[in-house]
Design a protein around this motif. Structure first.
Motif, PDB file in Angstrom:
ATOM      1  N   VAL A  69       6.502  -0.899  14.951  1.00  0.00           N
ATOM      2  CA  VAL A  69       5.250  -1.676  15.037  1.00  0.00           C
ATOM      3  C   VAL A  69       5.622  -3.102  15.441  1.00  0.00           C
ATOM      4  CG1 VAL A  69       3.297  -2.622  13.720  1.00  0.00           C
ATOM      5  CG2 VAL A  69       4.054  -0.269  13.311  1.00  0.00           C
ATOM      6  N   THR A  70       4.947  -3.645  16.442  1.00  0.00           N
ATOM      7  CA  THR A  70       5.289  -4.986  16.926  1.00  0.00           C
ATOM      8  C   THR A  70       4.697  -6.072  16.035  1.00  0.00           C
ATOM      9  OG1 THR A  70       3.331  -5.218  18.331  1.00  0.00           O
ATOM     10  CG2 THR A  70       5.273  -4.126  19.315  1.00  0.00           C
ATOM     11  N   GLU A  71       5.276  -7.272  16.155  1.00  0.00           N
ATOM     12  CA  GLU A  71       4.747  -8.431  15.414  1.00  0.00           C
ATOM     13  C   GLU A  71       3.297  -8.698  15.832  1.00  0.00           C
ATOM     14  OE1 GLU A  71       6.249  -9.860  12.999  1.00  0.00           O
ATOM     15  OE2 GLU A  71       8.411  -9.584  13.279  1.00  0.00           O
ATOM     16  N   GLU A  72       2.998  -8.487  17.125  1.00  0.00           N
ATOM     17  CA  GLU A  72       1.639  -8.726  17.638  1.00  0.00           C
ATOM     18  C   GLU A  72       0.645  -7.751  17.001  1.00  0.00           C
ATOM     19  OE1 GLU A  72       4.533 -10.607  19.966  1.00  0.00           O
ATOM     20  OE2 GLU A  72       4.368  -8.422  19.611  1.00  0.00           O
ATOM     21  N   GLU A  73       1.076  -6.508  16.807  1.00  0.00           N
ATOM     22  CA  GLU A  73       0.185  -5.510  16.180  1.00  0.00           C
ATOM     23  C   GLU A  73      -0.125  -5.899  14.738  1.00  0.00           C
ATOM     24  OE1 GLU A  73       1.099  -1.245  18.326  1.00  0.00           O
ATOM     25  OE2 GLU A  73       2.748  -2.172  17.218  1.00  0.00           O
ATOM     26  N   LEU A  74       0.883  -6.437  14.045  1.00  0.00           N
ATOM     27  CA  LEU A  74       0.642  -6.902  12.671  1.00  0.00           C
ATOM     28  C   LEU A  74      -0.328  -8.082  12.681  1.00  0.00           C
ATOM     29  CD1 LEU A  74       1.075  -7.028   9.621  1.00  0.00           C
ATOM     30  CD2 LEU A  74       3.176  -8.323  10.024  1.00  0.00           C
ATOM     31  N   ASP A  75      -0.137  -9.023  13.611  1.00  0.00           N
ATOM     32  CA  ASP A  75      -1.033 -10.177  13.695  1.00  0.00           C
ATOM     33  C   ASP A  75      -2.474  -9.735  13.956  1.00  0.00           C
ATOM     34  OD1 ASP A  75       0.910 -12.082  13.184  1.00  0.00           O
ATOM     35  OD2 ASP A  75       1.429 -12.338  15.311  1.00  0.00           O
ATOM     36  N   GLU A  76      -2.631  -8.749  14.831  1.00  0.00           N
ATOM     37  CA  GLU A  76      -3.979  -8.227  15.118  1.00  0.00           C
ATOM     38  C   GLU A  76      -4.602  -7.623  13.854  1.00  0.00           C
ATOM     39  OE1 GLU A  76      -3.580  -5.464  18.355  1.00  0.00           O
ATOM     40  OE2 GLU A  76      -2.826  -7.021  19.728  1.00  0.00           O
ATOM     41  N   GLN A  77      -3.783  -6.874  13.122  1.00  0.00           N
ATOM     42  CA  GLN A  77      -4.280  -6.267  11.879  1.00  0.00           C
ATOM     43  C   GLN A  77      -4.661  -7.348  10.876  1.00  0.00           C
ATOM     44  OE1 GLN A  77      -4.452  -2.835  11.063  1.00  0.00           O
ATOM     45  NE2 GLN A  77      -3.524  -2.510   9.070  1.00  0.00           N
ATOM     46  N   MET A  78      -3.786  -8.374  10.746  1.00  0.00           N
ATOM     47  CA  MET A  78      -4.054  -9.454   9.785  1.00  0.00           C
ATOM     48  C   MET A  78      -5.351 -10.180  10.115  1.00  0.00           C
ATOM     49  SD  MET A  78      -1.281 -12.234   8.318  1.00  0.00           S
ATOM     50  CE  MET A  78      -0.003 -11.520   9.329  1.00  0.00           C
ATOM     51  N   ALA A  79      -5.626 -10.315  11.400  1.00  0.00           N
ATOM     52  CA  ALA A  79      -6.836 -11.027  11.839  1.00  0.00           C
ATOM     53  C   ALA A  79      -8.117 -10.294  11.450  1.00  0.00           C
ATOM     54  CB  ALA A  79      -6.786 -11.243  13.348  1.00  0.00           C
ATOM     55  N   THR A  80      -7.995  -8.984  11.168  1.00  0.00           N
ATOM     56  CA  THR A  80      -9.199  -8.220  10.791  1.00  0.00           C
ATOM     57  C   THR A  80      -9.533  -8.356   9.306  1.00  0.00           C
ATOM     58  OG1 THR A  80      -8.052  -6.151  10.205  1.00  0.00           O
ATOM     59  CG2 THR A  80      -8.603  -6.482  12.550  1.00  0.00           C
ATOM     60  N   LEU A  81      -8.579  -8.893   8.506  1.00  0.00           N
ATOM     61  CA  LEU A  81      -8.815  -8.984   7.060  1.00  0.00           C
ATOM     62  C   LEU A  81      -9.773 -10.129   6.738  1.00  0.00           C
ATOM     63  CD1 LEU A  81      -5.240  -8.424   5.550  1.00  0.00           C
ATOM     64  CD2 LEU A  81      -6.808  -6.781   6.559  1.00  0.00           C
ATOM     65  N   LYS A  82     -10.625  -9.888   5.755  1.00  0.00           N
ATOM     66  CA  LYS A  82     -11.585 -10.906   5.315  1.00  0.00           C
ATOM     67  C   LYS A  82     -11.287 -11.289   3.873  1.00  0.00           C
ATOM     68  CE  LYS A  82     -15.377  -9.196   8.244  1.00  0.00           C
ATOM     69  NZ  LYS A  82     -14.720  -7.980   8.759  1.00  0.00           N
ATOM     70  N   GLN A  83     -11.566 -12.556   3.569  1.00  0.00           N
ATOM     71  CA  GLN A  83     -11.332 -13.049   2.204  1.00  0.00           C
ATOM     72  C   GLN A  83     -12.117 -12.271   1.165  1.00  0.00           C
ATOM     73  OE1 GLN A  83     -11.918 -17.473   2.188  1.00  0.00           O
ATOM     74  NE2 GLN A  83     -10.189 -17.280   0.792  1.00  0.00           N
ATOM     75  N   SER A  84     -13.258 -11.744   1.579  1.00  0.00           N
ATOM     76  CA  SER A  84     -14.143 -11.050   0.641  1.00  0.00           C
ATOM     77  C   SER A  84     -13.714  -9.615   0.364  1.00  0.00           C
ATOM     78  CB  SER A  84     -15.572 -11.038   1.199  1.00  0.00           C
ATOM     79  OG  SER A  84     -15.588 -10.401   2.474  1.00  0.00           O
ATOM     80  N   GLU A  85     -12.665  -9.142   1.068  1.00  0.00           N
ATOM     81  CA  GLU A  85     -12.236  -7.757   0.901  1.00  0.00           C
ATOM     82  C   GLU A  85     -11.282  -7.590  -0.279  1.00  0.00           C
ATOM     83  OE1 GLU A  85     -12.555  -6.291   5.567  1.00  0.00           O
ATOM     84  OE2 GLU A  85     -10.664  -7.138   4.851  1.00  0.00           O
ATOM     85  N   VAL A  86     -11.354  -6.428  -0.917  1.00  0.00           N
ATOM     86  CA  VAL A  86     -10.481  -6.125  -2.059  1.00  0.00           C
ATOM     87  C   VAL A  86      -9.040  -5.969  -1.568  1.00  0.00           C
ATOM     88  CG1 VAL A  86      -9.969  -4.422  -3.863  1.00  0.00           C
ATOM     89  CG2 VAL A  86     -12.348  -5.030  -3.354  1.00  0.00           C
ATOM     90  N   ILE A  87      -8.089  -6.573  -2.300  1.00  0.00           N
ATOM     91  CA  ILE A  87      -6.677  -6.493  -1.908  1.00  0.00           C
ATOM     92  C   ILE A  87      -5.777  -6.151  -3.102  1.00  0.00           C
ATOM     93  CG2 ILE A  87      -6.084  -8.944  -2.271  1.00  0.00           C
ATOM     94  CD1 ILE A  87      -4.962  -6.660   0.696  1.00  0.00           C
ATOM     95  N   ASN A  88      -6.342  -6.178  -4.303  1.00  0.00           N
ATOM     96  CA  ASN A  88      -5.544  -5.952  -5.504  1.00  0.00           C
ATOM     97  C   ASN A  88      -6.392  -5.186  -6.512  1.00  0.00           C
ATOM     98  OD1 ASN A  88      -4.661  -6.835  -8.369  1.00  0.00           O
ATOM     99  ND2 ASN A  88      -2.946  -7.518  -7.138  1.00  0.00           N
ATOM    100  N   MET A  89      -5.784  -4.218  -7.191  1.00  0.00           N
ATOM    101  CA  MET A  89      -6.515  -3.461  -8.203  1.00  0.00           C
ATOM    102  C   MET A  89      -5.646  -3.306  -9.442  1.00  0.00           C
ATOM    103  SD  MET A  89      -8.997  -0.347  -7.311  1.00  0.00           S
ATOM    104  CE  MET A  89      -8.118   1.154  -7.634  1.00  0.00           C
ATOM    105  N   GLN A  90      -6.208  -3.683 -10.578  1.00  0.00           N
ATOM    106  CA  GLN A  90      -5.462  -3.614 -11.830  1.00  0.00           C
ATOM    107  C   GLN A  90      -6.290  -2.842 -12.845  1.00  0.00           C
ATOM    108  OE1 GLN A  90      -3.455  -7.157 -12.999  1.00  0.00           O
ATOM    109  NE2 GLN A  90      -3.537  -8.043 -10.971  1.00  0.00           N
TER     110      GLN A  90
END
Length: 549
Positions: free
Chosen positions: A175-196
């Motif tokens: 997976v290229t660095e650019e593909e990771l950057d594209e994926q990161m750009a789709t994330l929103k602050q309001s999205e769940v990222i941690n579950m405890q």
């Protein structure tokens, strides 16, 4: 709002890697492992790309089951970059608890250490999913856990059906660095990222869904309250699987560019050595940890002069302990924090310049952008200052809800967005809160929340047990200890050791009742409800009698 950051977990690390590239980000003193922010960010990116190549999608759930290992903290920020939700697993879990969590969370992947203390994690996974031993890595087909596909084991040893951690890093080339950057750009602050997972009064653990905004901003405001900066080095002996470790610890450091100095598994000696060797300026812990450090036989030999701040949380702090931490350890600016997982976790915190009395008699005042009010229990009617009621809170820090449990979410968060903590508290005229009790029957043992109903549900399965009631009783070392009152079925007899043996390997060690009493009946109200407060009184009398024997 100046007290809130506009970043996702992944973006935050990118920003700090640019701002403090040569600054130490993560240091493990016992193995001389050192990474600056640039190196740490690149490693987290590599792990994120490896997970993407593995086929893990944004929004999928990845469970992490280990002590405070380097792989754990890399996983925290790697998932924060590629958008998988990190599900934290208590290191004390045993088969029953692990299976429930993996099933309820729909986790597709678990990252685990081979062994923790005397417990073989890999053997427990094989016990839950025996199909794993004959599966190709990534191809698990389990009837018990239909979602689970990938098992990743930390370290270099290879086990049937699993990937090694190195395998994931090696996959990053796909997976290229650019593909990771594209994926990161789709994330929103309001999205769940941690579950405890936290248990409720129903006894069944609930998955608390926390967003990027929840944990990044709570971490930032916690760091600000203890005046943490890029010049600080924070010793983190509290477990990463708790918000204390991964929000108030690792993430708080990242928000200000401070250095994370984890202790993989707590021991007073390891903490004292780490603080001295790395000249740590801040230290986290529950009161029992600080007590153990202060009482270490070699305490006087350690140079702790670098210490300044930190957080003590998890249970009430005795004034003598706070005095000793100030005077003997030199942490004169140490703060007290209060909250719960559902609030990401901190609601109130003392400040570094608060007098000693406020730091032991209260849990501080609300963090910036956080609302707190004390209400008459069962209502939203605010009570006057100085009057006891239930503590409620509202703001950016309130969880997104409980995973797949809308009913419990509605019970916890009202229609106006207020989270009802279930804790009784009093607020003074300056906004400082004193927690006075609990609406729930939760037991806090050494900073660990224990829910009686969960233990009761488990003990009901014992073939000799007719009924069981679990209460917490005061303990000078752990704050509280677990006691079980058991009614046996007609004609049955049992010993406390037999019951404890039944618990071993199935529920966490700290949940196994320290005291067990057999009885024929429980104190009841006129309407037939069990009076737990009377059971607690009887429990304390019974334990005193045992001590005097």
């Amino acid at each position: 709002m100046e007290n809130l950051l506009p970043y996702t977990v992944g973006e935050l690390l990118e920003v700090q890697a640019k701002k403090y590239p040569e600054h130490e980000a993560v240091v493990y003193a016992d193995r001389d492992l050192r990474m600056n922010y640039k190196e740490f960010n690149m490693l987290c990116r590599k792990a994120a790309r490896g997970l993407m190549k593995l086929g893990v999608k944004k929004g999928e759930h990845i469970a992490a089951w280990s002590s405070n290992t380097p792989e754990w903290v890399v996983s925290q920020f790697a998932t924060g970059k590629m958008g998988a939700v990190l599900v934290t697993v208590n290191t004390n879990y045993r088969t029953t608890e692990l299976e429930y969590l993996l099933k309820q969370s729909d986790s597709t992947t678990i990252i685990l250490m081979e062994q923790y203390k005397d417990a073989s994690y890999i053997d427990m996974v094989y016990e839950i999913v025996p199909e794993l031993k004959t599966s190709e890595p990534g191809q698990l087909e389990s009837s018990a856990l239909p979602y689970l596909k990938n098992v990743i084991v930390m370290g270099e040893k290879r086990f049937p059906g699993t990937y090694s951690w190195q395998d994931i890093l090696d996959m990053a080339d796909g997976v290229t660095e650019e593909e990771l950057d594209e994926q990161m750009a789709t994330l929103k602050q309001s999205e769940v990222i941690n579950m405890q997972y936290t248990s409720g009064t129903t006894g069944f653990p609930k998955g608390v869904m926390l967003t990027h905004s929840n944990i990044v901003n709570n971490a930032y405001n916690v760091a600000s309250a203890m005046k943490l900066t890029d010049q600080d080095r924070l010793c983190i002996p509290v477990p990463f699987f708790h918000c204390f470790g991964c929000v108030m610890g690792t993430l708080a450091c990242a928000t200000v560019g401070a250095t994370m100095v984890p202790v993989q598994e707590f021991s007073p000696k390891a903490v004292l050595e780490t603080v001295e060797k790395e000249k740590c300026t801040a230290l986290h812990g529950v009161p029992t940890m600080f007590i153990a450090e202060l009482n270490d036989p070699d305490f006087e030999k350690y140079d702790l002069s670098s210490l300044r701040t930190g957080i003590m949380a998890g249970s009430n702090c005795p004034i003598e302990v706070m005095k000793a931490v100030n005077e003997k350890m030199g942490a004169t600016e140490i703060t007290i924090a209060y909250g719960q997982t559902e609030s990401s976790p901190v609601i109130t915190q003392t400040r570094t310049n608060d007098p000693l009395e406020l730091r032991v008699e209260t849990v501080g005042k609300a963090l910036p952008e956080v609302e707190v009010k004390i209400v008459k229990p069962g209502t939203m009617e605010e009570v006057p200052r100085g009057v006891q009621g239930e503590l409620c809170t509202r703001g950016y820090h309130v969880m997104d809800g409980y995973y797949k449990n809308p009913d419990a979410t509605r019970e916890g968060i009202d229609t106006e967005g207020w989270l009802h903590t279930g804790d009784l508290a009093v607020m003074d005229e300056n906004g400082y809160c004193r927690v006075t009790g609990r609406l729930k029957d939760m037991i806090i043992r050494g900073g660990e929340n224990i829910y009686p109903r969960e233990i009761e549900e488990f003990l009901y399965r014992h073939p000799k047990v007719l009924d069981v009631q679990v209460v917490g009783i005061p303990d000078s070392v752990y704050g509280e200890e677990v006691m079980a009152w058991i009614i046996l079925k007609d004609g049955e007899s049992a010993t406390s050791e037999e019951i404890k043996e039944y618990c071993k390997g199935k529920i966490s060690r700290h949940k196994i009742p320290r005291y067990i009493e057999f009885t024929e009946s429980y104190p009841m109200t006129a309407s037939g409800k069990i009076q737990k407060f009377k059971l607690r009184e009887q429990a304390m009398e019974a334990v005193e009698e045992l001590k005097n024997v």
